[in-house]
Design a protein around this motif. Sequence first.
Motif, PDB file in Angstrom:
ATOM      1  N   VAL A 170     -27.305  64.386 -14.919  1.00 53.49           N
ATOM      2  CA  VAL A 170     -26.846  62.848 -15.020  1.00 53.49           C
ATOM      3  C   VAL A 170     -26.154  62.734 -13.395  1.00 53.49           C
TER       4      VAL A 170
ATOM      5  N   ARG B 214     -31.539  68.717 -17.663  1.00 51.46           N
ATOM      6  CA  ARG B 214     -31.284  67.396 -17.278  1.00 51.46           C
ATOM      7  C   ARG B 214     -30.028  67.268 -16.346  1.00 51.46           C
TER       8      ARG B 214
ATOM      9  N   GLN C 128     -26.758  71.337 -19.611  1.00 50.65           N
ATOM     10  CA  GLN C 128     -27.253  70.018 -18.770  1.00 50.65           C
ATOM     11  C   GLN C 128     -26.229  69.905 -17.811  1.00 50.65           C
TER      12      GLN C 128
ATOM     13  N   LEU D 192     -31.228  61.404 -14.198  1.00 53.33           N
ATOM     14  CA  LEU D 192     -30.716  60.287 -14.858  1.00 53.33           C
ATOM     15  C   LEU D 192     -29.517  59.699 -14.191  1.00 53.33           C
ATOM     16  N   ILE D 193     -29.329  58.355 -14.272  1.00 51.43           N
ATOM     17  CA  ILE D 193     -28.378  57.613 -13.637  1.00 51.43           C
ATOM     18  C   ILE D 193     -27.293  57.071 -14.463  1.00 51.43           C
ATOM     19  N   SER D 194     -26.104  57.366 -14.133  1.00 54.16           N
ATOM     20  CA  SER D 194     -24.928  56.581 -15.128  1.00 54.16           C
ATOM     21  C   SER D 194     -24.499  55.665 -14.110  1.00 54.16           C
TER      22      SER D 194
ATOM     23  N   PRO E 107     -35.453  66.224 -15.080  1.00 51.60           N
ATOM     24  CA  PRO E 107     -34.919  64.940 -15.087  1.00 51.60           C
ATOM     25  C   PRO E 107     -33.641  64.578 -14.497  1.00 51.60           C
TER      26      PRO E 107
ATOM     27  N   LEU F 298     -26.129  59.679 -22.545  1.00 58.16           N
ATOM     28  CA  LEU F 298     -27.031  60.306 -21.748  1.00 58.16           C
ATOM     29  C   LEU F 298     -27.361  61.881 -21.946  1.00 58.16           C
TER      30      LEU F 298
ATOM     31  N   LYS G 249     -35.006  58.067  -7.089  1.00 57.30           N
ATOM     32  CA  LYS G 249     -36.417  57.840  -7.635  1.00 57.30           C
ATOM     33  C   LYS G 249     -37.481  58.378  -6.476  1.00 57.30           C
TER      34      LYS G 249
END
Length: 239
Positions: free
Chosen positions: A50, A48, A2, A74-76, A72, A95, A65
């Motif tokens: 982040v 994934r 990841q 993802l946002i932190s 995927p 996450l 987006k």
Amino acid sequence: MQAMIFAAGLGTRLKDETTNKPKALVEVGGKPLLQHAIEKLSAAGATRIVVNVHHFAQQVMDFVKSKDWDVPVLISDESNKLLETGGGLKFAAHLFSKEEPILIYNVDILGNINLKDVLAEHDRSNSIATLVVRQRETQRYFKFDSEQNLVGWMNKKTGETKISNPDNFQGATEMAFSGIHIVEPEIFDFMPLEDRFSIVQVYLELAKTKNIKGYFDNSELWMDVGKPAQLEEARELFR
């Protein structure tokens, strides 16, 4: 594997480029730096990704987006407080899966290093962290012994040193950090209680008792485009 992209920085070195947008969305070769990083990590096999955000955070979130990524993303969200490298990683811990290593990548790095090779070497070394380093002139250096174990750090400008292994520090190889590193999820068990700190401090402390390795990178291209001169150089190269 990841991955995490450090994209929360203020980008102050780029001045006019970041007055109305984050460094992550500065373009090189017709693509934002964040897109370069996501595509490189996805191609390397990330399951994934982040992305941490702070400066113009909403712009980064909107960009993420707007694309149909292969994995995927993802946002932190560090909008309320910029947490530095160690704090940013710790804040994003929820996450990540506990089953795969995490490859960390600075958003302002461009290069042709083979990340799969780095991951393979990390797996072989059975280390809790692997730092990608290379020979180049800078002010701050990690120091490694003959087996590429991290033994300390020094700032050539100020003379400050931090020693993890006194027996092997003198005469150790000085290497500059490339903004790419791999950690095992267990590293979260060894992080300090505070929320804002540098990951470098964690590495230097852990190196006293744990296996932390350097990956000596000699790939043809590495650029830190967070600096104006190298940003222009990259734009010429990717034109």
